[in-house]
Write an enzyme that holds these catalytic residues in place. Structure first.
Site, PDB file in Angstrom:
ATOM      1  N   PRO A 111       0.824  -1.207   0.000  1.00 48.02           N
ATOM      2  CA  PRO A 111       0.000   0.000   0.000  1.00 48.02           C
ATOM      3  C   PRO A 111       0.859   1.258   0.000  1.00 48.02           C
ATOM      4  CG  PRO A 111      -0.804  -1.578   1.603  1.00 48.02           C
ATOM      5  CD  PRO A 111       0.508  -2.094   1.120  1.00 48.02           C
ATOM      6  N   GLU A 112       0.485   2.219  -0.840  1.00 50.54           N
ATOM      7  CA  GLU A 112       1.199   3.488  -0.917  1.00 50.54           C
ATOM      8  C   GLU A 112       0.360   4.556  -0.222  1.00 50.54           C
ATOM      9  OE1 GLU A 112       2.497   4.157  -4.961  1.00 50.54           O
ATOM     10  OE2 GLU A 112       2.926   2.041  -5.259  1.00 50.54           O
ATOM     11  N   HIS A 159      -5.161 -16.056   9.162  1.00 46.80           N
ATOM     12  CA  HIS A 159      -4.028 -15.144   9.084  1.00 46.80           C
ATOM     13  C   HIS A 159      -4.175 -13.949  10.024  1.00 46.80           C
ATOM     14  CE1 HIS A 159      -2.433 -17.387   5.726  1.00 46.80           C
ATOM     15  NE2 HIS A 159      -3.571 -17.257   5.077  1.00 46.80           N
ATOM     16  N   ARG A 212       1.310 -12.368   4.338  1.00 48.70           N
ATOM     17  CA  ARG A 212       2.758 -12.426   4.163  1.00 48.70           C
ATOM     18  C   ARG A 212       3.537 -12.276   5.473  1.00 48.70           C
ATOM     19  NH1 ARG A 212       3.978 -11.093  -1.250  1.00 48.70           N
ATOM     20  NH2 ARG A 212       6.154 -11.491  -0.722  1.00 48.70           N
TER      21      ARG A 212
END
Length: 284
Positions: A2-3, A93, A112
């Site tokens: 994400p930016e 997760h 991740r």
């Protein structure tokens, strides 16, 4: 990853969802997410009883401001926050759960497992890593064209890696650097010191316009990004260059090319973003 537009959108939705809620306790299911303190029990104990004042953004980081503490969170590649009822089933997760006194839970999931959380006393977070060396916020009023020229002018480095360097300007990742450079008609391999005043003006405008439009669209869901309410962004439908290899440029029809600049996949239109002229200026 994400930016700025995606993190800004998550920040806004979290403020709608959890502002004012009080933490009853915290469950940490994956200890390595917690970077400070290094004891997960201490992390949970410190947060118990504190209420969420608001959530802020610094670059690509979220700042959870509590009444007496600040938690800095980085989503990395796949991190997500979502608000759930306490009796809803857990995703496998889910790594950190903030249990609120009203029975709801803020859950952090991360396929991740690269995300991080740091807990600080108020003000301490801005003086220590990971926030201490962050540069200029591009959507802050202080990001004037004059300020941008101070940051960029005269630096003997390619413009794309410079813009990706979070110590200069924060939050502009690979997607939005490609988009802004394309809008400004600048090749990503041009040296920063080769840029003319007109090009710097155009690039400053392109950065602000691109990020503003992306924030208004809720960010770009080009991979797995969703906001705090589980909703995807829509700016990917407006992308002019990123992810459009071998498709015609919307401006001139030339096929978009993809290469690697500074170790990052990079999209350009060879007609709209010529390199030769800029190289000639540096040589002469």
């Amino acid at each position: 990853m994400p930016e700025l537009p995606e993190v800004e959108t998550v920040k806004r939705t979290l403020n709608e969802l959890i502002k004012g809620k009080q933490i009853e306790n915290v469950t940490v299911r994956l200890p390595r997410i917690i970077q400070r303190p290094d004891d997960t029990q201490a992390f949970a104990h410190m947060l118990a009883g504190h209420s969420v004042v608001h959530v802020e953004r610094r670059g690509k980081f979220l700042r959870f401001v509590f009444d007496g503490l600040v938690m800095v969170s980085h989503l990395r590649m796949e991190g997500r926050y979502g608000l759930f009822q306490g009796d809803e089933p857990l995703d496998k997760h889910t790594h950190v759960i903030f249990h609120f006194t009203d029975g709801t839970e803020l859950r952090y999931t991360d396929v991740r497992q690269f995300g991080t959380m740091h807990l600080f006393q108020p003000g301490e977070d801005l003086l220590l890593k990971p926030l201490s060396k962050l540069g200029q916020e591009p959507l802050d009023p202080s990001f004037t064209v004059e300020r941008f020229k101070e940051i960029v002018s005269g630096k003997n480095t390619k413009i794309k890696p410079l813009l990706l360097n979070q110590e200069y300007v924060v939050g502009i990742g690979n997607i939005y650097v490609d988009e802004a450079l394309h809008r400004a008609g600048i090749h990503p391999e041009v040296s920063a010191k080769a840029l003319t005043e007109e090009q710097l003006n155009k690039l400053h405008h392109a950065i602000v316009a691109t990020l503003t439009e992306a924030v208004n669209a809720g960010g770009s869901s080009v991979k797995s990004y969703v906001n705090g309410q589980g909703e995807s962004g829509s700016y990917q439908q407006q992308l002019l260059i990123y992810g459009r290899k071998d498709q015609p440029c919307a401006t001139c029809g030339t096929l978009i090319e993809k290469s690697v600049v500074g170790g990052r996949g990079t999209h350009i239109c060879p007609s709209c973003q010529p390199l030769a002229a800029a190289v000639s200026r540096v040589l002469h």
